[in-house]
Scaffold this motif. Structure first.
Motif, PDB file in Angstrom:
ATOM      1  N   ASP A   1       0.856  -1.188   0.000  1.00 57.22           N
ATOM      2  CA  ASP A   1       0.000   0.000   0.000  1.00 57.22           C
ATOM      3  C   ASP A   1       0.894   1.240   0.000  1.00 57.22           C
ATOM      4  OD1 ASP A   1       0.877   0.225   2.613  1.00 57.22           O
ATOM      5  OD2 ASP A   1      -1.083  -0.117   3.535  1.00 57.22           O
TER       6      ASP A   1
ATOM      7  N   LEU B   1       1.961   3.197   2.326  1.00 54.71           N
ATOM      8  CA  LEU B   1       3.000   3.223   3.358  1.00 54.71           C
ATOM      9  C   LEU B   1       4.168   2.328   2.949  1.00 54.71           C
ATOM     10  CD1 LEU B   1       3.262   4.408   6.425  1.00 54.71           C
ATOM     11  CD2 LEU B   1       3.119   1.980   7.003  1.00 54.71           C
TER      12      LEU B   1
ATOM     13  N   GLN C   1       4.321  10.678   2.229  1.00 51.30           N
ATOM     14  CA  GLN C   1       4.796   9.576   3.054  1.00 51.30           C
ATOM     15  C   GLN C   1       6.282   9.287   2.814  1.00 51.30           C
ATOM     16  OE1 GLN C   1       1.622   6.503   2.650  1.00 51.30           O
ATOM     17  NE2 GLN C   1       0.829   7.454   4.513  1.00 51.30           N
TER      18      GLN C   1
ATOM     19  N   ALA D   1       8.381  11.637   2.162  1.00 52.51           N
ATOM     20  CA  ALA D   1       9.014  12.711   2.927  1.00 52.51           C
ATOM     21  C   ALA D   1       9.073  12.361   4.410  1.00 52.51           C
ATOM     22  CB  ALA D   1       8.245  14.012   2.724  1.00 52.51           C
ATOM     23  N   GLU D   2       8.013  11.752   4.915  1.00 53.21           N
ATOM     24  CA  GLU D   2       8.000  11.390   6.330  1.00 53.21           C
ATOM     25  C   GLU D   2       9.079  10.354   6.631  1.00 53.21           C
ATOM     26  OE1 GLU D   2       6.569  12.704   8.883  1.00 53.21           O
ATOM     27  OE2 GLU D   2       7.307  11.184  10.283  1.00 53.21           O
ATOM     28  N   PHE D   3       9.204   9.346   5.772  1.00 59.67           N
ATOM     29  CA  PHE D   3      10.249   8.337   5.988  1.00 59.67           C
ATOM     30  C   PHE D   3      11.645   8.951   5.870  1.00 59.67           C
ATOM     31  CE2 PHE D   3       6.900   5.127   5.299  1.00 59.67           C
ATOM     32  CZ  PHE D   3       7.230   4.224   6.309  1.00 59.67           C
TER      33      PHE D   3
ATOM     34  N   ASP E   1      12.219  12.013   6.652  1.00 58.07           N
ATOM     35  CA  ASP E   1      12.269  13.055   7.672  1.00 58.07           C
ATOM     36  C   ASP E   1      12.681  14.409   7.095  1.00 58.07           C
ATOM     37  OD1 ASP E   1      11.889  14.053  10.202  1.00 58.07           O
ATOM     38  OD2 ASP E   1      13.901  13.541  10.909  1.00 58.07           O
TER      39      ASP E   1
ATOM     40  N   GLU F   1      12.830  -1.222   8.225  1.00 64.39           N
ATOM     41  CA  GLU F   1      11.504  -1.352   8.810  1.00 64.39           C
ATOM     42  C   GLU F   1      10.717  -2.435   8.083  1.00 64.39           C
ATOM     43  OE1 GLU F   1       9.490   2.110  10.223  1.00 64.39           O
ATOM     44  OE2 GLU F   1      11.064   3.396   9.421  1.00 64.39           O
TER      45      GLU F   1
ATOM     46  N   TRP G   1       7.733  -2.462   6.855  1.00 61.39           N
ATOM     47  CA  TRP G   1       6.585  -2.042   6.029  1.00 61.39           C
ATOM     48  C   TRP G   1       6.900  -2.220   4.558  1.00 61.39           C
ATOM     49  CZ3 TRP G   1       3.780  -1.789  10.114  1.00 61.39           C
ATOM     50  CH2 TRP G   1       4.299  -1.247  11.283  1.00 61.39           C
TER      51      TRP G   1
ATOM     52  N   GLU H   1       2.685  -8.026   2.613  1.00 62.21           N
ATOM     53  CA  GLU H   1       2.776  -8.486   4.007  1.00 62.21           C
ATOM     54  C   GLU H   1       2.985  -7.335   4.981  1.00 62.21           C
ATOM     55  OE1 GLU H   1       2.403 -11.390   5.796  1.00 62.21           O
ATOM     56  OE2 GLU H   1       1.347 -11.731   3.909  1.00 62.21           O
TER      57      GLU H   1
ATOM     58  N   SER I   1       2.066  -4.227   4.602  1.00 62.86           N
ATOM     59  CA  SER I   1       1.127  -3.120   4.441  1.00 62.86           C
ATOM     60  C   SER I   1       0.108  -3.111   5.565  1.00 62.86           C
ATOM     61  CB  SER I   1       0.384  -3.252   3.105  1.00 62.86           C
ATOM     62  OG  SER I   1       1.280  -3.073   2.037  1.00 62.86           O
ATOM     63  N   PRO I   2      -0.078  -1.978   6.224  1.00 63.37           N
ATOM     64  CA  PRO I   2      -1.090  -1.930   7.288  1.00 63.37           C
ATOM     65  C   PRO I   2      -2.519  -2.113   6.755  1.00 63.37           C
ATOM     66  CG  PRO I   2       0.221   0.107   7.247  1.00 63.37           C
ATOM     67  CD  PRO I   2       0.691  -0.734   6.101  1.00 63.37           C
ATOM     68  N   THR I   3      -2.766  -1.724   5.509  1.00 67.21           N
ATOM     69  CA  THR I   3      -4.129  -1.877   4.998  1.00 67.21           C
ATOM     70  C   THR I   3      -4.262  -3.196   4.235  1.00 67.21           C
ATOM     71  OG1 THR I   3      -3.654  -0.742   2.911  1.00 67.21           O
ATOM     72  CG2 THR I   3      -4.451   0.610   4.720  1.00 67.21           C
TER      73      THR I   3
ATOM     74  N   ALA J   1      -1.779  11.833   5.117  1.00 63.34           N
ATOM     75  CA  ALA J   1      -0.761  10.938   4.565  1.00 63.34           C
ATOM     76  C   ALA J   1       0.483  10.952   5.442  1.00 63.34           C
ATOM     77  CB  ALA J   1      -0.404  11.362   3.137  1.00 63.34           C
ATOM     78  N   ARG J   2       0.885  12.151   5.797  1.00 62.21           N
ATOM     79  CA  ARG J   2       2.108  12.297   6.575  1.00 62.21           C
ATOM     80  C   ARG J   2       1.922  11.743   7.997  1.00 62.21           C
ATOM     81  NH1 ARG J   2       7.250  15.587   5.314  1.00 62.21           N
ATOM     82  NH2 ARG J   2       8.293  14.871   7.176  1.00 62.21           N
TER      83      ARG J   2
ATOM     84  N   ALA K   1       1.966   7.972   7.965  1.00 61.48           N
ATOM     85  CA  ALA K   1       3.337   7.469   7.845  1.00 61.48           C
ATOM     86  C   ALA K   1       4.077   7.631   9.166  1.00 61.48           C
ATOM     87  CB  ALA K   1       4.073   8.198   6.716  1.00 61.48           C
TER      88      ALA K   1
ATOM     89  N   GLY L   1      -2.290   2.524   8.650  1.00 61.68           N
ATOM     90  CA  GLY L   1      -2.887   2.502   7.323  1.00 61.68           C
ATOM     91  C   GLY L   1      -3.789   3.697   7.079  1.00 61.68           C
TER      92      GLY L   1
ATOM     93  N   ILE M   1     -11.637  -1.600   2.159  1.00 60.78           N
ATOM     94  CA  ILE M   1     -10.295  -1.601   2.738  1.00 60.78           C
ATOM     95  C   ILE M   1     -10.400  -1.602   4.261  1.00 60.78           C
ATOM     96  CG2 ILE M   1      -8.047  -0.423   2.745  1.00 60.78           C
ATOM     97  CD1 ILE M   1      -8.946  -1.036  -0.074  1.00 60.78           C
ATOM     98  N   VAL M   2      -9.581  -2.425   4.889  1.00 58.78           N
ATOM     99  CA  VAL M   2      -9.528  -2.429   6.353  1.00 58.78           C
ATOM    100  C   VAL M   2      -8.076  -2.247   6.803  1.00 58.78           C
ATOM    101  CG1 VAL M   2     -11.570  -3.854   6.738  1.00 58.78           C
ATOM    102  CG2 VAL M   2      -9.353  -4.951   6.351  1.00 58.78           C
ATOM    103  N   CYS M   3      -7.930  -1.967   8.076  1.00 60.99           N
ATOM    104  CA  CYS M   3      -6.604  -1.809   8.670  1.00 60.99           C
ATOM    105  C   CYS M   3      -6.596  -2.659   9.940  1.00 60.99           C
ATOM    106  CB  CYS M   3      -6.370  -0.330   8.966  1.00 60.99           C
ATOM    107  SG  CYS M   3      -4.790   0.024   9.726  1.00 60.99           S
ATOM    108  N   PRO M   4      -6.317  -3.961   9.789  1.00 58.14           N
ATOM    109  CA  PRO M   4      -6.603  -4.886  10.883  1.00 58.14           C
ATOM    110  C   PRO M   4      -5.734  -4.721  12.128  1.00 58.14           C
ATOM    111  CG  PRO M   4      -5.931  -6.071   8.863  1.00 58.14           C
ATOM    112  CD  PRO M   4      -5.765  -4.605   8.609  1.00 58.14           C
TER     113      PRO M   4
ATOM    114  N   ARG N   1      -2.998  -2.139  12.820  1.00 59.46           N
ATOM    115  CA  ARG N   1      -2.424  -0.877  13.292  1.00 59.46           C
ATOM    116  C   ARG N   1      -3.523   0.096  13.711  1.00 59.46           C
ATOM    117  NH1 ARG N   1       2.525  -1.129  14.720  1.00 59.46           N
ATOM    118  NH2 ARG N   1       2.747   1.116  14.338  1.00 59.46           N
TER     119      ARG N   1
END
Lengths: 262, 337
Positions: free
Chosen positions: A92, A94, A130, A132-134, A136, A212, A214, A218, A220-222, B112-113, B116, B121, B152-155, B157
């Motif tokens: 996803d 992330l 995202q 940019a966040e990784f 920093d 990390e 992510w 596997e 992916s949080p979603t 989004a930020r 992350a 998710g 879509i789900v976020c199981p 996190r």
């Protein structure tokens, strides 16, 4: 700058859902560079032409996308880095951002990461922020003007619902652009021939300092529970006859509803 | 087994511009109130800005149990990192189960930020939301490039996060109970903004032009070339409306991006919609709401658009549209009403 191959948006009609697995079938649809990424690349190349530096096109994609991605070299990128590994598949936003950011880090110091605001085959607008966040570092989206000012500064214009604002930022930064930032250049045969000698690097998960978890499906949080076709409730009343006859019926209907008087 | 905490929280980021909450905030609060109907759920509106006491009052009785307010001079303008730091701190402290944002320029960037940063998710540009008894959020998104939706789900996190397209949920007229106003820490140890804003240019074309138009004529990829665009505009202005576009004409450079109607663009609410050469992807159609009459002109009788409209005209728009313009210009025959 970041680049993504997407199924040709002009042929998206050909997509169907596999009834058994609930996954997308995009057979026979050729891949092209995400249209907005051409604008991001053009912006990066223009900055290099004025201020020097080196433009690296980075893409996370299957290995067979390489020929399509080489267009970035013809369009002025100095090298192409393809991040290709089965373990990256199905990620996803992330998981995508995590891999791209670690590749950017791995490739050395950078001043600017240019992205398209969104891609035609995901449409989330999420990945640039995202990445940019990784990394920093600061990010800004919806940019339709980007100039380098003295002292490592950036002058950017970002367009929002209320209008536009002009901002000043500092390197390093992640900038996501809109279609209005420029007109991508016309690629000549010479550009294509010149690009043949440029550097192409393919990196797998083993080549990257992935710190990390992510990564890929596997990591992916979603999760996609299912794809489904929405109910098609309202099949249109179809007019018949010649174009002029159909137009006449519609004009009549619109008059009666008060859309046009006289 | 119910594994929820005794109290669960669902938050809506209460985006404001110049002190006025944007419409999608009210849409989300009303929807969230319905989702969080089960006992033990609390709806929170997270308001960030400077001198926003009046804004907090505007958010009262709109569906929130709590309005959490971070008020600080450094939060006057959204500059990425300044809002991010405050939202992150509030989320880490109060641990909401769900955090929702409008899919606006600001909402998408911030969400989004934040997702992350929290390594969680985020479902983007949702068109529907469901919440299970166990507190699991299912987000419905238009699947790109096809006429499909995805669940879509976020199981694993938390929080579960989503941005929701503006104009999707209705704002009911009823008045909800009064909300409690809570203060959240809005102070920052240093300037966390990602950039300095040196100039603001309000939109010359009013952003409400398309959104408020009673007639919208949309040109799609079927228009074929930039030279044909004036035909779309002429029909729109003849009907007292505004011309819009789907994504391909924008990608092709025939029109500017601000004309795009749909998930990635504007949401319109016209009485009359006419799609010319529009194939009918959900990405576009989710941006067309509440029409009285939806008309499509397309040369392919099997085009998906005909499954989503009221009246279909099949043929070459280069013949149909000029004929329509001529018919609309024709003076009324005597005796017609």
């Amino acid at each position: 700058m970041c680049i993504k191959p997407v199924p040709d948006p002009k042929q998206a009609d050909k997509m169907t859902i596999d009834g058994e697995t609930g996954t997308m079938i995009r057979r026979d649809i050729p891949f092209v560079i995400n249209p907005l990424d051409r604008h991001a690349l053009e912006a990066a190349v223009q900055i290099r032409e004025r201020h020097g530096g080196r433009v690296t096109a980075v893409s996370m994609a299957p290995g067979d996308a390489l020929p399509v991605l080489k267009e970035s070299l013809a369009r002025g990128a100095d090298r192409l880095v393809l991040l290709s590994d089965r373990r990256f598949a199905g990620g996803d936003t992330l998981a995508t951002a995590c891999v791209i950011a670690s590749a950017v880090r791995h490739l050395g110091a950078f001043d600017l990461v240019m992205c398209g605001d969104e891609t035609t085959d995901s449409g989330t607008f999420q990945v640039s922020a995202q990445i940019a966040e990784f990394l920093d570092v600061p990010n800004i989206m919806h940019v339709d003007d980007c100039r380098v000012s003295p002292g490592d500064g950036l002058r950017l214009r970002s367009r929002t619902e209320e209008g536009a604002f002009t901002a000043e930022g500092q390197f390093p930064m992640v900038v996501a652009v809109t279609v209005d930032i420029n007109e991508p250049r016309y690629v000549t045969l010479m550009d294509v021939l010149d690009s043949e000698s440029k550097e192409v690097v393919v990196l797998s998960a083993d080549d990257l300092p992935l710190e990390e978890p992510w990564i890929g499906l596997e990591g992916s949080p979603t999760r996609v529970l299912e794809l489904f076709e929405p109910e098609r409730k309202n099949r249109a009343e179809m007019l018949s006859g010649t174009p002029a006859e159909q137009a006449e019926v519609l004009a009549d209907r619109l008059r009666r509803m008060g859309f046009r008087n006289g | 087994m119910d594994n929820r905490k005794p109290e669960s929280r669902i938050w809506v980021f209460a985006e404001q511009r110049s002190g006025q909450p944007v419409d999608v905030v009210f849409e989300l609060l009303a929807k969230t109130r319905l989702l969080a109907a089960a006992p033990g759920w609390k709806v929170g509106a997270l308001l960030i800005g400077h001198n926003v006491t009046g804004t907090a009052a505007l958010l009262d009785n709109r569906g929130a149990d709590e309005i959490l307010v971070a008020d600080d001079p450094a939060l006057e303008d959204y500059r990425g990192g300044n809002y991010l730091a405050v939202v992150e701190r509030a989320v880490r402290k109060h641990k909401p189960d769900v955090v929702l944002f409008g899919a606006t320029s600001m909402g998408v960037d911030l969400a989004a930020r934040l997702a992350a940063r929290l390594r969680t998710g985020l479902s983007g540009h949702c068109v529907d939301l469901e919440l299970s008894d166990r507190g699991e959020l299912t987000a419905v998104i238009p699947w790109p490039g096809g006429d499909f939706l995805g669940r879509i789900v976020c199981p694993r996190r938390r929080p579960q996060m989503a941005t929701v397209s503006p104009g999707i949920f209705d704002v009911p007229r009823n008045v909800f109970p009064k909300a409690k106003i809570l203060t959240v820490d809005g102070t920052l140890d240093s300037d966390r903004g990602f950039y300095r804003i040196v100039e603001k240019t309000p939109e010359e074309r009013k952003p409400g032009d398309l959104e408020n138009a009673r007639v919208v004529v949309v040109g799609g990829y079927g228009i074929g070339a930039r030279e044909n665009w004036p035909l779309v505009k002429e029909l729109a202005s003849l009907l007292g409306g505004v011309a819009g576009a789907t994504r391909p004409p924008v990608d092709e450079g025939w029109v500017t991006a601000d004309l795009m109607v749909g998930q990635s663009g504007r949401t319109v609410h016209p009485r009359l919609y006419i799609g010319v050469g529009v194939s009918g992807h959900l990405h576009h159609l989710v941006g067309v709401k509440g029409t009285e009459l939806k008309v499509a002109v397309n040369q392919d009788p099997r085009a998906a658009i005909f499954d989503h409209c009221d009246l279909g005209l099949v043929g070459d728009y280069r013949e149909i549209v000029p004929a329509l313009i001529a018919a609309l210009k024709k003076p009324r025959a005597a005796g017609d009403l």
